[in-house]
Design a protein around this motif. Structure first.
Motif, PDB file in Angstrom:
ATOM      1  N   LEU A 108       0.799  -1.212   0.000  1.00  0.00           N
ATOM      2  CA  LEU A 108       0.000   0.000   0.000  1.00  0.00           C
ATOM      3  C   LEU A 108       0.840   1.274   0.000  1.00  0.00           C
ATOM      4  O   LEU A 108       0.355   2.329  -0.417  1.00  0.00           O
ATOM      5  N   GLY A 109       2.072   1.203   0.481  1.00  0.00           N
ATOM      6  CA  GLY A 109       2.883   2.412   0.460  1.00  0.00           C
ATOM      7  C   GLY A 109       4.046   2.357   1.412  1.00  0.00           C
ATOM      8  O   GLY A 109       4.268   1.368   2.117  1.00  0.00           O
ATOM      9  N   ASP A 110       4.775   3.449   1.424  1.00  0.00           N
ATOM     10  CA  ASP A 110       5.953   3.613   2.270  1.00  0.00           C
ATOM     11  C   ASP A 110       5.552   4.532   3.418  1.00  0.00           C
ATOM     12  O   ASP A 110       5.578   5.756   3.284  1.00  0.00           O
ATOM     13  N   PHE A 111       5.163   3.951   4.552  1.00  0.00           N
ATOM     14  CA  PHE A 111       4.557   4.710   5.629  1.00  0.00           C
ATOM     15  C   PHE A 111       5.574   5.078   6.706  1.00  0.00           C
ATOM     16  O   PHE A 111       6.443   4.277   7.059  1.00  0.00           O
ATOM     17  N   ASP A 112       5.412   6.286   7.237  1.00  0.00           N
ATOM     18  CA  ASP A 112       6.251   6.726   8.347  1.00  0.00           C
ATOM     19  C   ASP A 112       5.749   6.174   9.676  1.00  0.00           C
ATOM     20  O   ASP A 112       6.540   5.894  10.574  1.00  0.00           O
ATOM     21  N   VAL A 113       4.439   6.039   9.793  1.00  0.00           N
ATOM     22  CA  VAL A 113       3.824   5.531  11.021  1.00  0.00           C
ATOM     23  C   VAL A 113       2.761   4.520  10.621  1.00  0.00           C
ATOM     24  O   VAL A 113       1.964   4.766   9.704  1.00  0.00           O
ATOM     25  N   VAL A 114       2.747   3.385  11.323  1.00  0.00           N
ATOM     26  CA  VAL A 114       1.760   2.333  11.091  1.00  0.00           C
ATOM     27  C   VAL A 114       1.052   2.064  12.417  1.00  0.00           C
ATOM     28  O   VAL A 114       1.703   1.704  13.409  1.00  0.00           O
ATOM     29  N   CYS A 115      -0.260   2.254  12.455  1.00  0.00           N
ATOM     30  CA  CYS A 115      -1.059   2.023  13.654  1.00  0.00           C
ATOM     31  C   CYS A 115      -1.949   0.802  13.419  1.00  0.00           C
ATOM     32  O   CYS A 115      -2.748   0.798  12.465  1.00  0.00           O
ATOM     33  N   LEU A 116      -1.818  -0.191  14.274  1.00  0.00           N
ATOM     34  CA  LEU A 116      -2.556  -1.438  14.101  1.00  0.00           C
ATOM     35  C   LEU A 116      -3.384  -1.729  15.343  1.00  0.00           C
ATOM     36  O   LEU A 116      -2.919  -1.565  16.476  1.00  0.00           O
ATOM     37  N   GLN A 117      -4.599  -2.174  15.105  1.00  0.00           N
ATOM     38  CA  GLN A 117      -5.475  -2.591  16.201  1.00  0.00           C
ATOM     39  C   GLN A 117      -5.664  -4.111  16.142  1.00  0.00           C
ATOM     40  O   GLN A 117      -5.522  -4.715  15.094  1.00  0.00           O
ATOM     41  N   GLU A 118      -5.992  -4.684  17.295  1.00  0.00           N
ATOM     42  CA  GLU A 118      -6.177  -6.134  17.464  1.00  0.00           C
ATOM     43  C   GLU A 118      -4.875  -6.894  17.182  1.00  0.00           C
ATOM     44  O   GLU A 118      -4.793  -7.743  16.297  1.00  0.00           O
TER      45      GLU A 118
END
Length: 282
Positions: A30-40
């Motif tokens: 999906l992309g080159d992300f600086d921050v990844v927030c994940l739930q569960e």
């Protein structure tokens, strides 16, 4: 800055398989992300369907090299074998991370419905435009009363942070646990809110504050005024909604709204029962 938010359902796809390698492939696609927030996200929770008790924070960290991993457990219970089973939310940041908070949200007793403890993970990250608070959460699904109580708590914590943002550091506090680190007023809140775009809980979260506290704006509405929210659940058949809905949001404080340049939703992946969402700030 590019940020992704996704309820990964402990890596369990619509095929019932837990496959964190697939989760990671989707994120990288999906992309080159600086921050990844994940739930569960789960650690040592073999009772979850399809799970084997993986340390999912460790596995995700290995697949996101160069990121600082921050995990906040909402559920922390004995595993029956002398260890602990953990379930909550995680933030992965390749931007420098300052102070971190893990806020347990209210859990009012309601005996007639199932519910679980919820957590808000908050971290200050350094960006090109200065420090920014990133917050991610997963609100209660079964109870509107609990969601409303949890939103009240998030709003109170935001107001508290804004008050702290103008507090000067004190020399005598340096070098120990009393040392003051930045907690800026500018913030981004994301996650699985378990309410729809038309629900009163969204209006509750977006309500103005008093005393100069910057309010939240819905990133989708900022970039797509007047348009219905794109769905993030129910695109693939699931049992908890009757029709496609938007449950996954990104909210930004007023001063950041003008910096929003993109808001995306991946409707293709079936690697979870929720779709990933992302925003970009310039």
């Amino acid at each position: 800055m590019k940020l992704l938010s996704w309820n990964i359902q402990w890596g369990r796809g619509m095929d019932g398989r837990v496959d964190l390698a697939r989760t990671l492939r989707t994120i990288h696609r999906l992309g080159d992300f600086d921050v990844v927030c994940l739930q569960e996200v789960a650690v040592n929770f073999p009772g979850l369907p399809g799970g084997r008790g993986e340390d999912q924070v460790a596995e995700l960290s290995a697949g996101l090299p160069g990121y600082t991993a921050i995990f906040g457990a909402a559920t922390d219970v004995p595993d029956g074998h002398g260890g602990r089973s953990l379930f909550g939310n995680a933030v992965f940041s390749r931007l420098p991370v300052g102070q971190v908070w893990r806020h347990l949200l209210p859990w009012p007793a309601e005996s007639a419905i199932p519910s679980m403890q919820r957590v808000l993970v908050e971290a200050v990250v350094s960006t090109d435009v200065g420090p920014l608070r990133v917050m991610t959460t997963h609100l209660e699904y079964y109870s509107q009363r609990q969601r409303q109580s949890q939103i009240d708590a998030i709003r109170r914590l935001h107001a508290e942070a804004c008050a702290m943002s103008v507090r000067p550091p004190r020399i005598e506090e340096q070098g120990g646990p009393f040392e003051f680190f930045p907690r800026p007023a500018r913030a981004l809140l994301c996650g699985d809110m378990n309410f729809s775009a038309g629900a009163p809980e969204r209006a509750q979260l977006l309500a103005p504050f008093s005393n100069g506290v910057p309010g939240f704006r819905d990133a989708w509405s900022v970039l797509h005024p007047g348009e219905n929210h794109a769905p993030t659940v129910g695109i693939h058949p699931v049992g908890f909604v009757d029709q496609p809905e938007c449950f996954d949001f990104v909210f930004v404080t007023e001063g950041l709204a003008s910096r929003l340049t993109a808001h995306g939703i991946d409707a293709e992946t079936d690697a979870s029962d929720h779709q990933p969402v992302w925003v970009e700030l310039a």
